[in-house]
Design an enzyme around this catalytic site. Structure first.
Site, PDB file in Angstrom:
ATOM      1  N   ARG A   1       0.848  -1.192   0.000  1.00 47.85           N
ATOM      2  CA  ARG A   1       0.000   0.000   0.000  1.00 47.85           C
ATOM      3  C   ARG A   1       0.889   1.250   0.000  1.00 47.85           C
ATOM      4  O   ARG A   1       2.023   1.228   0.496  1.00 47.85           O
ATOM      5  CB  ARG A   1      -0.897   0.019   1.232  1.00 47.85           C
ATOM      6  CG  ARG A   1      -1.795  -1.213   1.382  1.00 47.85           C
ATOM      7  CD  ARG A   1      -2.542  -1.180   2.698  1.00 47.85           C
ATOM      8  NE  ARG A   1      -3.403  -2.346   2.880  1.00 47.85           N
ATOM      9  CZ  ARG A   1      -3.030  -3.477   3.482  1.00 47.85           C
ATOM     10  NH1 ARG A   1      -1.791  -3.580   3.980  1.00 47.85           N
ATOM     11  NH2 ARG A   1      -3.864  -4.481   3.610  1.00 47.85           N
TER      12      ARG A   1
ATOM     13  N   LYS B   1      -1.409  -2.648   8.123  1.00 50.14           N
ATOM     14  CA  LYS B   1      -2.574  -2.261   8.909  1.00 50.14           C
ATOM     15  C   LYS B   1      -2.525  -2.909  10.284  1.00 50.14           C
ATOM     16  O   LYS B   1      -2.109  -4.056  10.420  1.00 50.14           O
ATOM     17  CB  LYS B   1      -3.864  -2.669   8.181  1.00 50.14           C
ATOM     18  CG  LYS B   1      -4.180  -1.823   6.957  1.00 50.14           C
ATOM     19  CD  LYS B   1      -5.546  -2.186   6.397  1.00 50.14           C
ATOM     20  CE  LYS B   1      -5.931  -1.261   5.255  1.00 50.14           C
ATOM     21  NZ  LYS B   1      -7.275  -1.588   4.710  1.00 50.14           N
TER      22      LYS B   1
ATOM     23  N   HIS C   1      -3.557   2.597  -5.851  1.00 53.48           N
ATOM     24  CA  HIS C   1      -4.105   1.277  -5.527  1.00 53.48           C
ATOM     25  C   HIS C   1      -4.289   0.428  -6.781  1.00 53.48           C
ATOM     26  O   HIS C   1      -4.316  -0.802  -6.706  1.00 53.48           O
ATOM     27  CB  HIS C   1      -5.433   1.434  -4.785  1.00 53.48           C
ATOM     28  CG  HIS C   1      -5.536   0.532  -3.588  1.00 53.48           C
ATOM     29  ND1 HIS C   1      -4.679   0.622  -2.504  1.00 53.48           N
ATOM     30  CD2 HIS C   1      -6.373  -0.495  -3.304  1.00 53.48           C
ATOM     31  CE1 HIS C   1      -5.011  -0.293  -1.614  1.00 53.48           C
ATOM     32  NE2 HIS C   1      -6.018  -0.983  -2.073  1.00 53.48           N
TER      33      HIS C   1
ATOM     34  N   ARG D   1      -1.347  -1.677  -7.112  1.00 48.89           N
ATOM     35  CA  ARG D   1      -1.456  -2.830  -6.194  1.00 48.89           C
ATOM     36  C   ARG D   1      -2.389  -3.892  -6.783  1.00 48.89           C
ATOM     37  O   ARG D   1      -2.095  -5.085  -6.721  1.00 48.89           O
ATOM     38  CB  ARG D   1      -1.975  -2.328  -4.852  1.00 48.89           C
ATOM     39  CG  ARG D   1      -2.202  -3.397  -3.782  1.00 48.89           C
ATOM     40  CD  ARG D   1      -2.490  -2.692  -2.460  1.00 48.89           C
ATOM     41  NE  ARG D   1      -3.170  -3.498  -1.479  1.00 48.89           N
ATOM     42  CZ  ARG D   1      -2.555  -4.285  -0.595  1.00 48.89           C
ATOM     43  NH1 ARG D   1      -1.232  -4.386  -0.608  1.00 48.89           N
ATOM     44  NH2 ARG D   1      -3.250  -4.969   0.291  1.00 48.89           N
TER      45      ARG D   1
ATOM     46  N   HIS E   1      -3.277  -9.230   3.540  1.00 52.27           N
ATOM     47  CA  HIS E   1      -4.696  -9.372   3.832  1.00 52.27           C
ATOM     48  C   HIS E   1      -4.905 -10.299   5.028  1.00 52.27           C
ATOM     49  O   HIS E   1      -4.299 -11.377   5.096  1.00 52.27           O
ATOM     50  CB  HIS E   1      -5.442  -9.955   2.621  1.00 52.27           C
ATOM     51  CG  HIS E   1      -5.649  -8.970   1.523  1.00 52.27           C
ATOM     52  ND1 HIS E   1      -5.928  -9.340   0.220  1.00 52.27           N
ATOM     53  CD2 HIS E   1      -5.633  -7.604   1.516  1.00 52.27           C
ATOM     54  CE1 HIS E   1      -6.065  -8.264  -0.532  1.00 52.27           C
ATOM     55  NE2 HIS E   1      -5.882  -7.203   0.225  1.00 52.27           N
TER      56      HIS E   1
ATOM     57  N   TYR F   1      -9.518 -10.922  -6.638  1.00 50.81           N
ATOM     58  CA  TYR F   1      -8.628 -10.834  -7.793  1.00 50.81           C
ATOM     59  C   TYR F   1      -8.757 -12.049  -8.714  1.00 50.81           C
ATOM     60  O   TYR F   1      -8.389 -11.972  -9.882  1.00 50.81           O
ATOM     61  CB  TYR F   1      -7.176 -10.672  -7.329  1.00 50.81           C
ATOM     62  CG  TYR F   1      -6.933  -9.363  -6.626  1.00 50.81           C
ATOM     63  CD1 TYR F   1      -6.907  -8.165  -7.329  1.00 50.81           C
ATOM     64  CD2 TYR F   1      -6.765  -9.315  -5.248  1.00 50.81           C
ATOM     65  CE1 TYR F   1      -6.709  -6.957  -6.683  1.00 50.81           C
ATOM     66  CE2 TYR F   1      -6.561  -8.103  -4.593  1.00 50.81           C
ATOM     67  CZ  TYR F   1      -6.542  -6.934  -5.311  1.00 50.81           C
ATOM     68  OH  TYR F   1      -6.360  -5.735  -4.664  1.00 50.81           O
TER      69      TYR F   1
END
Length: 301
Positions: free
Chosen positions: A148, A172, A245, A248, A271, A280
């Site tokens: 990110r 995150k 993004h 990404r 994730h 995806y």
């Protein structure tokens, strides 16, 4: 009508116990503030007074304000976890949101760049200038690792291992993970660090060991990255809207298209849930279907 003591306690809980990221805390804070305004408009002065009927009224309010299903679900998820906290703290007896069933969010297939578009973007970079060397390294890292932008701008020099070709990334929830990078990224990084980064540092700048610096020698921001990408898109004469993004998304899509394992891609992207990565696979299936419809002689009349 004082909800703010519980509000502040909950935000402290998110930061200290859950180790939530700053952006997550800000998002929760906004959702709670929105809910508290609704309670005041309904002349409710107690969090314990919230029941199913009030929640349905709040849902109606969110719909009337034009919020998408995904945004409404996020609001309710915030309030569900908030009330879980209140139950734990014995502020309320039960969580009125626990039995609320919301419609499933329809996922939008993420946009991505084709390989030729990626190559055109890289070819447009003037690698002879100090900012060009930085831009090349920046884009190579973004596309070569899939991290990110918020993670990219936080990279420091001592987090890069050129022998193992890995970068320690803080994701995150302050979760650390190692991401590998390839030859193109390694060469661009070494060129930038050895020949360009030191030229960006000035007497007034405060680089603080951050990898990517702006033209004034200070740490590059997420907004700065977006401006750089927009500039390169214009120079590449691409008639596309490219946000960071999307790079990404391209990283994940190209990996899966070339046979990468879904679990490995999940790990690389950072994730927490496989469902976040599975979106995806729809991109790849959609592309295969379009190729088949276009190329197979008996796919259509």
């Amino acid at each position: 009508m004082n909800f703010y003591k519980d509000w502040l306690m909950y935000l402290d809980y998110l930061q200290i116990e859950k180790n939530a990221s700053k952006s997550t805390i800000v998002a929760y804070e906004k959702d709670l503030a929105h809910f508290f305004r609704f309670l005041r408009s309904e002349n409710l002065d107690s969090l314990a007074a919230v029941n199913y009927a009030i929640i349905r009224t709040y849902l109606t309010t969110l719909h009337e304000q034009g919020l998408a299903t995904k945004s409404i679900n996020r609001h309710i998820s915030t309030l569900r976890t908030f009330y879980n906290f209140l139950v734990r703290e014995q502020t309320v007896i039960e969580n009125p949101f626990v039995h609320l069933h919301l419609p499933k969010t329809s996922y939008t297939i993420p946009e991505f760049l084709y390989q030729a578009e990626i190559e055109k973007l890289f070819d447009s970079i003037d690698r002879s200038s100090k900012l060009g060397k930085r831009n090349a390294a920046l884009l190579e890292v973004l596309y070569g690792t899939g991290i990110r932008v918020s993670e990219c701008v936080q990279i420091k020099l001592d987090q890069i291992d050129f022998d193992l070709q890995t970068i320690l990334v803080l994701g995150k929830g302050n979760k650390e993970r190692y991401v590998p990078f390839g030859e193109f990224a390694r060469n661009s990084l070494q060129l930038y660090i050895n020949e360009s980064r030191s030229e960006l540092v000035t007497a007034k700048s405060q680089p603080q060991n951050f990898l990517f610096l702006n033209a004034r020698g200070n740490p590059l921001t997420s907004r700065g990255v977006r401006l750089i990408i927009n500039k390169q898109v214009n120079e590449a004469a691409l008639t596309l809207h490219i946000h960071p993004h999307k790079i990404r998304h391209s990283f994940a899509t190209h990996l899966l298209d070339n046979g990468a394992d879904l679990r490995a891609v999940q790990e690389l992207l950072g994730h927490s849930h496989l469902s976040s990565t599975q979106i995806y696979t729809h991109v790849s299936k959609d592309r295969l279907r379009k190729v088949y419809q276009t190329a197979h002689p008996r796919a259509k009349r």
